[in-house]
Design a protein around this motif. Structure first.
Motif, PDB file in Angstrom:
ATOM      1  N   TYR A  29       0.829  -1.209   0.000  1.00 52.47           N
ATOM      2  CA  TYR A  29       0.000   0.000   0.000  1.00 52.47           C
ATOM      3  C   TYR A  29       0.859   1.253   0.000  1.00 52.47           C
ATOM      4  CZ  TYR A  29      -4.317  -2.570   1.017  1.00 52.47           C
ATOM      5  OH  TYR A  29      -5.393  -3.417   0.945  1.00 52.47           O
ATOM      6  N   ASP A  30       0.369   2.303  -0.646  1.00 54.90           N
ATOM      7  CA  ASP A  30       0.811   3.647  -0.343  1.00 54.90           C
ATOM      8  C   ASP A  30      -0.001   4.080   0.872  1.00 54.90           C
ATOM      9  OD1 ASP A  30       2.837   4.552  -2.047  1.00 54.90           O
ATOM     10  OD2 ASP A  30       1.425   4.728  -3.716  1.00 54.90           O
ATOM     11  N   VAL A  31       0.688   4.515   1.928  1.00 52.92           N
ATOM     12  CA  VAL A  31       0.014   4.787   3.197  1.00 52.92           C
ATOM     13  C   VAL A  31       0.118   6.269   3.530  1.00 52.92           C
ATOM     14  CG1 VAL A  31      -0.195   4.154   5.620  1.00 52.92           C
ATOM     15  CG2 VAL A  31       0.659   2.467   3.968  1.00 52.92           C
ATOM     16  N   CYS A  32      -1.029   6.906   3.672  1.00 57.31           N
ATOM     17  CA  CYS A  32      -1.098   8.296   4.092  1.00 57.31           C
ATOM     18  C   CYS A  32      -1.102   8.330   5.616  1.00 57.31           C
ATOM     19  CB  CYS A  32      -2.356   8.956   3.529  1.00 57.31           C
ATOM     20  SG  CYS A  32      -2.467   8.847   1.727  1.00 57.31           S
ATOM     21  N   LEU A  33      -0.115   9.002   6.188  1.00 56.05           N
ATOM     22  CA  LEU A  33       0.086   9.020   7.634  1.00 56.05           C
ATOM     23  C   LEU A  33      -0.551  10.283   8.210  1.00 56.05           C
ATOM     24  CD1 LEU A  33       3.906   8.145   7.603  1.00 56.05           C
ATOM     25  CD2 LEU A  33       1.985   6.529   7.749  1.00 56.05           C
ATOM     26  N   ALA A  34      -1.638  10.128   8.946  1.00 61.33           N
ATOM     27  CA  ALA A  34      -2.334  11.270   9.534  1.00 61.33           C
ATOM     28  C   ALA A  34      -2.068  11.335  11.034  1.00 61.33           C
ATOM     29  CB  ALA A  34      -3.839  11.168   9.280  1.00 61.33           C
ATOM     30  N   GLY A  35      -1.814  12.522  11.513  1.00 64.39           N
ATOM     31  CA  GLY A  35      -1.587  12.756  12.928  1.00 64.39           C
ATOM     32  C   GLY A  35      -1.275  14.223  13.138  1.00 64.39           C
ATOM     33  N   ARG A  36      -1.317  14.660  14.390  1.00 66.95           N
ATOM     34  CA  ARG A  36      -1.136  16.082  14.662  1.00 66.95           C
ATOM     35  C   ARG A  36       0.329  16.519  14.663  1.00 66.95           C
ATOM     36  NH1 ARG A  36      -5.156  17.098  19.746  1.00 66.95           N
ATOM     37  NH2 ARG A  36      -4.240  15.107  20.394  1.00 66.95           N
ATOM     38  N   ARG A  37       1.245  15.592  14.962  1.00 62.67           N
ATOM     39  CA  ARG A  37       2.659  15.967  15.137  1.00 62.67           C
ATOM     40  C   ARG A  37       3.480  15.499  13.934  1.00 62.67           C
ATOM     41  NH1 ARG A  37       3.924  13.389  20.848  1.00 62.67           N
ATOM     42  NH2 ARG A  37       2.571  11.773  19.971  1.00 62.67           N
ATOM     43  N   MET A  58       0.949  13.369   6.466  1.00 58.77           N
ATOM     44  CA  MET A  58      -0.078  14.368   6.197  1.00 58.77           C
ATOM     45  C   MET A  58      -0.606  14.876   7.535  1.00 58.77           C
ATOM     46  SD  MET A  58      -2.218  12.702   3.000  1.00 58.77           S
ATOM     47  CE  MET A  58      -1.384  12.262   1.464  1.00 58.77           C
ATOM     48  N   PRO A  59      -0.020  15.938   8.087  1.00 60.06           N
ATOM     49  CA  PRO A  59      -0.470  16.442   9.388  1.00 60.06           C
ATOM     50  C   PRO A  59      -1.972  16.717   9.395  1.00 60.06           C
ATOM     51  CG  PRO A  59       1.556  17.526   8.717  1.00 60.06           C
ATOM     52  CD  PRO A  59       1.090  16.729   7.527  1.00 60.06           C
ATOM     53  N   THR A  60      -2.652  16.145  10.383  1.00 58.34           N
ATOM     54  CA  THR A  60      -4.111  16.202  10.437  1.00 58.34           C
ATOM     55  C   THR A  60      -4.577  16.218  11.885  1.00 58.34           C
ATOM     56  OG1 THR A  60      -4.177  14.774   8.472  1.00 58.34           O
ATOM     57  CG2 THR A  60      -6.253  15.106   9.649  1.00 58.34           C
ATOM     58  N   ASP A  61      -5.517  17.098  12.182  1.00 54.98           N
ATOM     59  CA  ASP A  61      -6.234  17.056  13.457  1.00 54.98           C
ATOM     60  C   ASP A  61      -7.601  16.457  13.173  1.00 54.98           C
ATOM     61  OD1 ASP A  61      -7.612  17.442  15.810  1.00 54.98           O
ATOM     62  OD2 ASP A  61      -7.200  19.593  15.958  1.00 54.98           O
ATOM     63  N   VAL A  62      -7.820  15.198  13.574  1.00 56.96           N
ATOM     64  CA  VAL A  62      -9.057  14.516  13.207  1.00 56.96           C
ATOM     65  C   VAL A  62     -10.295  15.173  13.817  1.00 56.96           C
ATOM     66  CG1 VAL A  62      -7.915  12.293  12.841  1.00 56.96           C
ATOM     67  CG2 VAL A  62      -8.919  12.815  15.090  1.00 56.96           C
ATOM     68  N   ALA A  63     -10.110  15.954  14.885  1.00 54.10           N
ATOM     69  CA  ALA A  63     -11.248  16.612  15.527  1.00 54.10           C
ATOM     70  C   ALA A  63     -11.647  17.903  14.830  1.00 54.10           C
ATOM     71  CB  ALA A  63     -10.923  16.894  16.994  1.00 54.10           C
ATOM     72  N   ASP A  64     -10.872  18.309  13.819  1.00 52.67           N
ATOM     73  CA  ASP A  64     -11.127  19.552  13.103  1.00 52.67           C
ATOM     74  C   ASP A  64     -11.606  19.239  11.686  1.00 52.67           C
ATOM     75  OD1 ASP A  64      -9.906  21.770  11.114  1.00 52.67           O
ATOM     76  OD2 ASP A  64     -10.382  22.701  13.048  1.00 52.67           O
ATOM     77  N   GLU A  65     -12.835  19.610  11.380  1.00 52.09           N
ATOM     78  CA  GLU A  65     -13.429  19.260  10.083  1.00 52.09           C
ATOM     79  C   GLU A  65     -12.636  19.814   8.917  1.00 52.09           C
ATOM     80  OE1 GLU A  65     -17.822  19.313   7.868  1.00 52.09           O
ATOM     81  OE2 GLU A  65     -17.479  20.490   9.696  1.00 52.09           O
ATOM     82  N   GLY A  66     -12.161  21.041   9.039  1.00 56.02           N
ATOM     83  CA  GLY A  66     -11.388  21.633   7.959  1.00 56.02           C
ATOM     84  C   GLY A  66     -10.088  20.900   7.717  1.00 56.02           C
ATOM     85  N   SER A  67      -9.432  20.483   8.798  1.00 54.33           N
ATOM     86  CA  SER A  67      -8.183  19.738   8.672  1.00 54.33           C
ATOM     87  C   SER A  67      -8.417  18.381   8.016  1.00 54.33           C
ATOM     88  CB  SER A  67      -7.550  19.553  10.061  1.00 54.33           C
ATOM     89  OG  SER A  67      -6.358  18.815   9.981  1.00 54.33           O
ATOM     90  N   VAL A  68      -9.480  17.707   8.424  1.00 53.44           N
ATOM     91  CA  VAL A  68      -9.809  16.411   7.826  1.00 53.44           C
ATOM     92  C   VAL A  68     -10.130  16.563   6.346  1.00 53.44           C
ATOM     93  CG1 VAL A  68     -11.470  14.503   7.834  1.00 53.44           C
ATOM     94  CG2 VAL A  68     -10.569  15.384  10.000  1.00 53.44           C
ATOM     95  N   ASN A  69     -10.941  17.556   6.021  1.00 55.00           N
ATOM     96  CA  ASN A  69     -11.290  17.776   4.614  1.00 55.00           C
ATOM     97  C   ASN A  69     -10.057  18.075   3.768  1.00 55.00           C
ATOM     98  OD1 ASN A  69     -13.988  17.371   5.169  1.00 55.00           O
ATOM     99  ND2 ASN A  69     -14.496  19.544   5.285  1.00 55.00           N
ATOM    100  N   ALA A  70      -9.109  18.827   4.334  1.00 56.70           N
ATOM    101  CA  ALA A  70      -7.887  19.154   3.599  1.00 56.70           C
ATOM    102  C   ALA A  70      -7.050  17.901   3.344  1.00 56.70           C
ATOM    103  CB  ALA A  70      -7.072  20.186   4.380  1.00 56.70           C
ATOM    104  N   THR A  71      -7.018  16.996   4.301  1.00 58.67           N
ATOM    105  CA  THR A  71      -6.267  15.751   4.121  1.00 58.67           C
ATOM    106  C   THR A  71      -6.880  14.898   3.022  1.00 58.67           C
ATOM    107  OG1 THR A  71      -5.426  15.706   6.379  1.00 58.67           O
ATOM    108  CG2 THR A  71      -5.583  13.588   5.246  1.00 58.67           C
ATOM    109  N   PHE A  72      -8.200  14.787   3.017  1.00 55.03           N
ATOM    110  CA  PHE A  72      -8.843  13.982   1.972  1.00 55.03           C
ATOM    111  C   PHE A  72      -8.680  14.623   0.598  1.00 55.03           C
ATOM    112  CE2 PHE A  72     -10.783  11.746   5.493  1.00 55.03           C
ATOM    113  CZ  PHE A  72     -10.792  10.446   5.012  1.00 55.03           C
ATOM    114  N   GLU A  73      -8.647  15.932   0.536  1.00 59.59           N
ATOM    115  CA  GLU A  73      -8.394  16.600  -0.742  1.00 59.59           C
ATOM    116  C   GLU A  73      -6.971  16.317  -1.203  1.00 59.59           C
ATOM    117  OE1 GLU A  73      -8.997  18.606  -4.193  1.00 59.59           O
ATOM    118  OE2 GLU A  73     -10.507  18.007  -2.708  1.00 59.59           O
TER     119      GLU A  73
END
Length: 251
Positions: A29-37, A58-73
């Motif tokens: 797999y190509d793995v997208c790594l999401a996390g805050r740090r 891919m820095p992501t705050d899962v509790a923030d809708e905008g951050s999650v949407n940016a990661t999926f984009e």
């Protein structure tokens, strides 16, 4: 566009998320790594060695809708599809009596453990419905606390019980789109989060005892097994745990 299958792992900077990310990369797999740090995500990538090119911080705050949407984009722009979401990010709370748990801590636990999983599931479902071929797999990290609480764990336990409802609803509502949703319930994997188990934790009878742990790589191998099935097969619920830990009967 990558010719490989694409996975997103939340909470990929440490513990279970890190181990699963590395095993998915080994599985092709190509793995997208999401996390805050970002520094922890970069460390996970570096641990991939020769496979580091298939690990994508891919820095992501899962509790923030905008951050999650940016990661999926970002995933959409980079790969054009998503085959697997491992909905793993979560946090615990201080072991205090219910009446002493601060409301802001309760809200943060709910935002990360439940709302964060919901937001990531939304993003994954949107991509999986729209892509060709249609479909994919979502695996939610439930924890054995989805079945039985520890003392003084109302925030964590409540959200993990709720994750089971999330899993069942996703399974029901997305089956027509070739999306398989399952849940893995993990007990005492060897991670920084469970280090305290080796020093002794409060038991329901009021005693404090050390608890056994298991190799976190066994969890990662279980995830690889779950995603290895064709989408007409689903592991709806899996429990993997240290064999002698106090769970069945809680003692």
């Amino acid at each position: 566009m990558s010719s490989l299958k694409v996975a997103l792992v939340t909470g990929a900077g440490t513990g279970i998320g890190r181990a699963v990310s590395l095993h998915l990369a080994k599985a092709g797999y190509d793995v997208c790594l999401a996390g805050r740090r970002i520094e922890m995500l970069n460390e996970t990538q570096a641990l991939g060695g020769d496979l580091a090119q298939h690990l994508h911080p891919m820095p992501t705050d899962v509790a923030d809708e905008g951050s999650v949407n940016a990661t999926f984009e970002q995933i959409k722009q980079k790969f054009g599809r998503l085959d697997v979401l491992f909905n793993n990010a979560g946090r615990g709370g201080p072991p205090v009596p219910i009446e002493d748990l601060p409301t802001d801590v309760w809200r943060d636990i709910v935002n990360i453990n439940l709302t964060g999983m919901f937001l990531c599931a939304q993003g994954a479902i949107r991509m999986m419905k729209a892509q060709t071929p249609q479909g994919g797999r979502i695996i939610n990290n439930g924890s054995i606390s989805a079945h039985a609480p520890r003392p003084f764990s109302i925030g964590y336990t409540s959200t993990k019980h709720a994750v089971t409802g999330l899993t069942k609803s996703i399974s029901l509502d997305t089956r027509q789109y070739n999306i398989a949703c399952g849940q893995i319930d993990i007990g005492n994997a060897e991670t920084p989060m469970t280090e305290r188990m080796t020093k002794g934790v409060l038991q329901p009878d009021g005693s404090t005892r050390a608890e056994p742990r298991m190799d976190v790589n066994h969890v990662a191998e279980s995830i690889v097994q779950m995603v290895g099935f064709p989408l007409d097969t689903n592991v709806q619920f899996m429990t993997i745990m240290a064999r002698t830990m106090p769970f069945i009967g809680r003692g």
